[in-house]
Design an enzyme around this catalytic site. Structure first.
Site, PDB file in Angstrom:
ATOM      1  N   GLY A 172       0.879  -1.218  -0.001  1.00 35.14           N
ATOM      2  CA  GLY A 172      -0.063   0.106  -0.072  1.00 35.14           C
ATOM      3  C   GLY A 172       0.792   1.379   0.072  1.00 35.14           C
ATOM      4  N   CYS A 173       1.653   1.138   0.751  1.00 37.41           N
ATOM      5  CA  CYS A 173       2.699   2.277   0.963  1.00 37.41           C
ATOM      6  C   CYS A 173       3.394   2.632  -0.512  1.00 37.41           C
ATOM      7  CB  CYS A 173       3.662   2.203   2.037  1.00 37.41           C
ATOM      8  SG  CYS A 173       2.755   2.499   3.641  1.00 37.41           S
ATOM      9  N   THR A 174       4.012   1.580  -1.066  1.00 37.35           N
ATOM     10  CA  THR A 174       4.813   1.489  -2.241  1.00 37.35           C
ATOM     11  C   THR A 174       3.603   2.186  -3.480  1.00 37.35           C
ATOM     12  OG1 THR A 174       5.901  -0.231  -1.953  1.00 37.35           O
ATOM     13  CG2 THR A 174       5.859   0.484  -4.192  1.00 37.35           C
ATOM     14  N   ALA A 223       3.112   5.986  -2.592  1.00 38.33           N
ATOM     15  CA  ALA A 223       4.326   6.733  -3.015  1.00 38.33           C
ATOM     16  C   ALA A 223       4.494   7.002  -4.590  1.00 38.33           C
ATOM     17  CB  ALA A 223       5.694   6.170  -2.306  1.00 38.33           C
TER      18      ALA A 223
END
Length: 156
Positions: A44-46, A49
């Site tokens: 999710g964070c990738t 970003a």
């Protein structure tokens, strides 16, 4: 006291991925898209970003800088930034002081375990250093476009 819409941002220095000490007040005169995320290199964070990366030029054209914040250490931020060619700063909040100021260091539950961590959130800060919009408990899909549209709307 938690920072919310209408609050001025704190003049707190954090270590950036490039080794510099950075404060949100360093960006007065620009809009800031400040996004808190749980952890480098997670799906999710990738995605989030990379979505910000893909819209970086559009934000820049609106006099807006993107700043990501997580508790990860500087070397992990550097690897994350290099791997995904992120053109914006990632700040180290290993003591979660900024996250606590913004009220995004919260009790989380996952697979029956409770722990403290970052609640995915985004804040828009105006050129005078005041929070003008917040999204808490962010869902990644379409979020970056929503933030971009918000900045377009307040500038018109």
């Amino acid at each position: 006291m938690t920072i919310e819409v209408g609050s001025k941002v704190p003049n707190m220095k954090l270590l950036a991925d490039n080794g510099e000490q950075v404060s949100l007040t360093d960006y007065q005169g620009k809009y800031i898209v400040l996004y808190f995320y749980p952890k480098d290199m997670t799906p999710g964070c990738t995605t989030e970003a990379c979505d910000f990366r893909d819209q970086h030029q559009s934000f820049s054209e609106l006099n807006a800088v993107i700043i990501g914040v997580s508790p990860d250490p500087q070397d992990k931020h550097q690897k994350f930034k290099e791997k995904h060619e992120l053109p914006f700063q990632l700040l180290v909040d290993d003591e979660h002081k900024l996250a606590e100021e913004f009220g995004v260091w919260t009790l989380k539950k996952n697979f029956g375990k409770e722990y403290m961590g970052i609640e995915r959130s985004t804040f828009i800060i105006n050129p005078e250093g005041e929070v003008v919009k917040e999204w808490r408990k962010v869902k990644v899909k379409d979020h970056v476009e929503e933030a971009l549209q918000y900045i377009k709307d307040i500038q018109n």
